[in-house]
Design an enzyme around this catalytic site. Structure first.
Site, mmCIF file in Angstrom:
data_model
loop_
_atom_site.group_PDB
_atom_site.id
_atom_site.type_symbol
_atom_site.label_atom_id
_atom_site.label_comp_id
_atom_site.label_asym_id
_atom_site.label_seq_id
_atom_site.Cartn_x
_atom_site.Cartn_y
_atom_site.Cartn_z
ATOM 1 N N HIS A 19 17.513 31.136 -66.630
ATOM 2 C CA HIS A 19 16.335 30.237 -66.729
ATOM 3 C C HIS A 19 16.556 29.230 -67.866
ATOM 4 C CE1 HIS A 19 11.729 29.780 -66.406
ATOM 5 N NE2 HIS A 19 12.164 28.803 -67.192
ATOM 6 N N HIS A 21 16.036 24.880 -69.151
ATOM 7 C CA HIS A 21 15.596 23.492 -68.972
ATOM 8 C C HIS A 21 16.646 22.624 -69.657
ATOM 9 C CE1 HIS A 21 11.528 24.639 -67.641
ATOM 10 N NE2 HIS A 21 11.749 25.676 -68.410
ATOM 11 N N LYS A 105 11.252 27.266 -57.316
ATOM 12 C CA LYS A 105 10.425 27.554 -58.489
ATOM 13 C C LYS A 105 8.968 27.224 -58.203
ATOM 14 C CE LYS A 105 9.264 28.561 -62.686
ATOM 15 N NZ LYS A 105 9.735 28.171 -63.989
ATOM 16 N N HIS A 142 6.482 31.004 -62.300
ATOM 17 C CA HIS A 142 5.828 30.878 -63.598
ATOM 18 C C HIS A 142 4.508 31.615 -63.404
ATOM 19 C CE1 HIS A 142 4.812 28.775 -67.471
ATOM 20 N NE2 HIS A 142 3.653 29.261 -67.082
ATOM 21 N N HIS A 180 10.202 34.769 -67.408
ATOM 22 C CA HIS A 180 9.779 34.853 -68.814
ATOM 23 C C HIS A 180 8.526 35.702 -69.022
ATOM 24 C CE1 HIS A 180 7.321 31.578 -67.337
ATOM 25 N NE2 HIS A 180 8.253 30.662 -67.466
ATOM 26 N N ASP A 253 14.828 30.474 -71.067
ATOM 27 C CA ASP A 253 13.769 29.449 -71.020
ATOM 28 C C ASP A 253 13.963 28.433 -72.156
ATOM 29 O OD1 ASP A 253 11.638 28.090 -69.965
ATOM 30 O OD2 ASP A 253 10.110 29.360 -70.872
HETATM 31 O O1 DOR Z 1 7.397 26.713 -73.074
HETATM 32 C C1 DOR Z 1 7.706 26.231 -71.997
HETATM 33 N N1 DOR Z 1 8.386 25.052 -71.906
HETATM 34 N N2 DOR Z 1 7.353 26.866 -70.881
HETATM 35 C C2 DOR Z 1 7.522 26.332 -69.680
HETATM 36 O O2 DOR Z 1 7.126 26.936 -68.727
HETATM 37 C C3 DOR Z 1 8.119 24.982 -69.517
HETATM 38 C C4 DOR Z 1 8.930 24.603 -70.674
HETATM 39 C C5 DOR Z 1 9.280 23.131 -70.719
HETATM 40 O O3 DOR Z 1 9.751 22.600 -69.706
HETATM 41 O O4 DOR Z 1 9.113 22.513 -71.767
HETATM 42 ZN ZN ZN Z 2 10.839 27.531 -68.162
#
Ligand code: DOR
Ligand code: ZN
Length: 352
Positions: A19, A21, A105, A142, A180, A253
């Site tokens: 997971h 970003h 997702k 999520h 998460h 995450d």
């Molecule tokens: O803390 C987070 N940041 N949780 C999420 O679900 C998305 C992520 C983000 O993309 O910044």
């Molecule tokens: Zn995430």
């Protein structure tokens, strides 16, 4: 694998991050390298602007990720589709058949960063979930209900009751990763569920409770979603991650935001853990006296759940006190990493 608690080095099968970003543009170029350093593969979150909802968009994003990391890193991004109320099941199935989409997702609309185009009611996904069940494609959730009358600390537990349990009952063969997780309720639910249900656990939820967010002043760099909960939940997460139970695996995450966007009257949710990810998990597993379970959590349970081969290579962590930088620069953006300014006792020495 038995681990000598005084060992100076820890060699693991090369791990994956289930997971992440990675963002896009100049930020992507810098942050992708942090993930690709110890991890061989990563599940790439699709919450870009605009979100990744088509096979073409995912293929193009995958190309940009591959261009951002050195070829010798041997890194494989595993792409996901962002589900919307209007998503076409045939687009999802085609992306899966063509080897572009690994999973889908689900962001409940309004739950987190770039989730405005997310799903307003899971029942609107019936056709796509039926198709995913048929082709064995995992749904990544999520897991929060974000109705205004629900306390933010209860969002995950309410999601289990109102959305997750009924959806699993309606789609008895659908594979689901509860992403998460942050609560004892989620740990208990995943433990009791059948084997098509698994969960990722972040390093920051293993380390932080809600006091770390709010005591002595508000600490925006510890703010993420789902928000960290009370200590009893953190303890449950630590027990689950270090238990050896194959349903729990590593998903950082990692979610970079510019410092200015975090230190704000309305600060963004997300913790940039990629530069310290494996080191943070090693710290937790060592504190729990469970270093011998780290390899299963980081390198085996995830691929087994996804039906992918285990990685062949290895990663070596070395016992060494080092101080995490206060700031990481990313294409003009200044980002504060998890554990900024703190000392860690393990460091990734090499990845092969
Ligand atoms: O803390 C987070 N940041 N949780 C999420 O679900 C998305 C992520 C983000 O993309 O910044
Ligand atoms: Zn995430």
């Amino acid at each position: 694998m038995p681990v000598d608690p005084s060992a100076e080095r820890l060699v693991l099968r090369r791990p994956d991050d289930w997971h992440v970003h990675l963002r896009d543009g100049d930020t992507l170029t810098m942050v992708a390298r942090h993930t690709a350093w110890p991890f061989a593969r990563a599940i790439i979150m699709p919450n870009l602007t605009p979100p990744v909802t088509t096979v073409d968009a995912a293929r193009a994003y995958r190309d940009r990720i591959l261009a951002a990391v050195p070829a010798q890193a041997g890194f494989t991004p595993l792409m996901t589709a962002y589900l919307t109320d209007e998503i076409d099941p045939e687009e999802i199935a085609r992306g899966h058949a063509e080897g572009v989409f690994t999973a889908c997702k689900l962001y409940p609309a309004g739950a987190t960063t770039n989730s405005a185009a997310g799903v307003t009611d899971i029942r609107r996904l019936d056709a796509v979930l039926a198709r995913m069940q048929e082709i064995g494609m995992p749904l990544l959730v999520h897991g929060e209900v974000v109705d205004a009358d629900i306390d933010i600390f209860d969002r995950e537990a309410v999601f289990i009751e109102r959305v997750l349990a009924p959806t699993l009952a309606r789609f008895p063969a659908l594979k689901v990763v509860f992403e998460h997780i942050t609560t004892r309720e989620a740990v208990d639910f995943v433990r009791a569920a059948d084997e098509r249900v698994a969960a990722t656990i972040t390093a920051h939820h293993l380390e932080l409770n809600r006091n770390d967010l709010l005591v002595g002043g508000i600490r925006p760099h510890n703010y993420c979603l789902p928000v960290a909960k009370r200590e009893q939940h953190r303890i449950a997460l630590r027990e689950a991650a270090t238990s050896g139970n194959p349903k729990f695996f590593l998903g950082t995450d990692t979610a970079p935001h510019a410092i200015a966007d975090k230190e704000s009257a309305c600060g963004c949710a997300g913790i940039f853990s990629a530069p310290v990810a494996l080191e943070s998990y090693a710290k937790v597993f060592e504190e729990e006296g469970a270093l011998e379970q780290l390899e299963a959590f980081a390198s085996e349970n995830g691929p087994r759940f996804y039906g992918l081969p285990l990685n062949e290579g290895s990663v070596t962590l070395e016992r060494c006190a080092w101080t995490v930088p206060e700031i990481v620069e990313a294409g003009g953006l200044r980002i504060r990493p998890f554990h900024a300014g703190q000392s860690l006792g393990w460091r990734v020495l090499r990845a092969d």
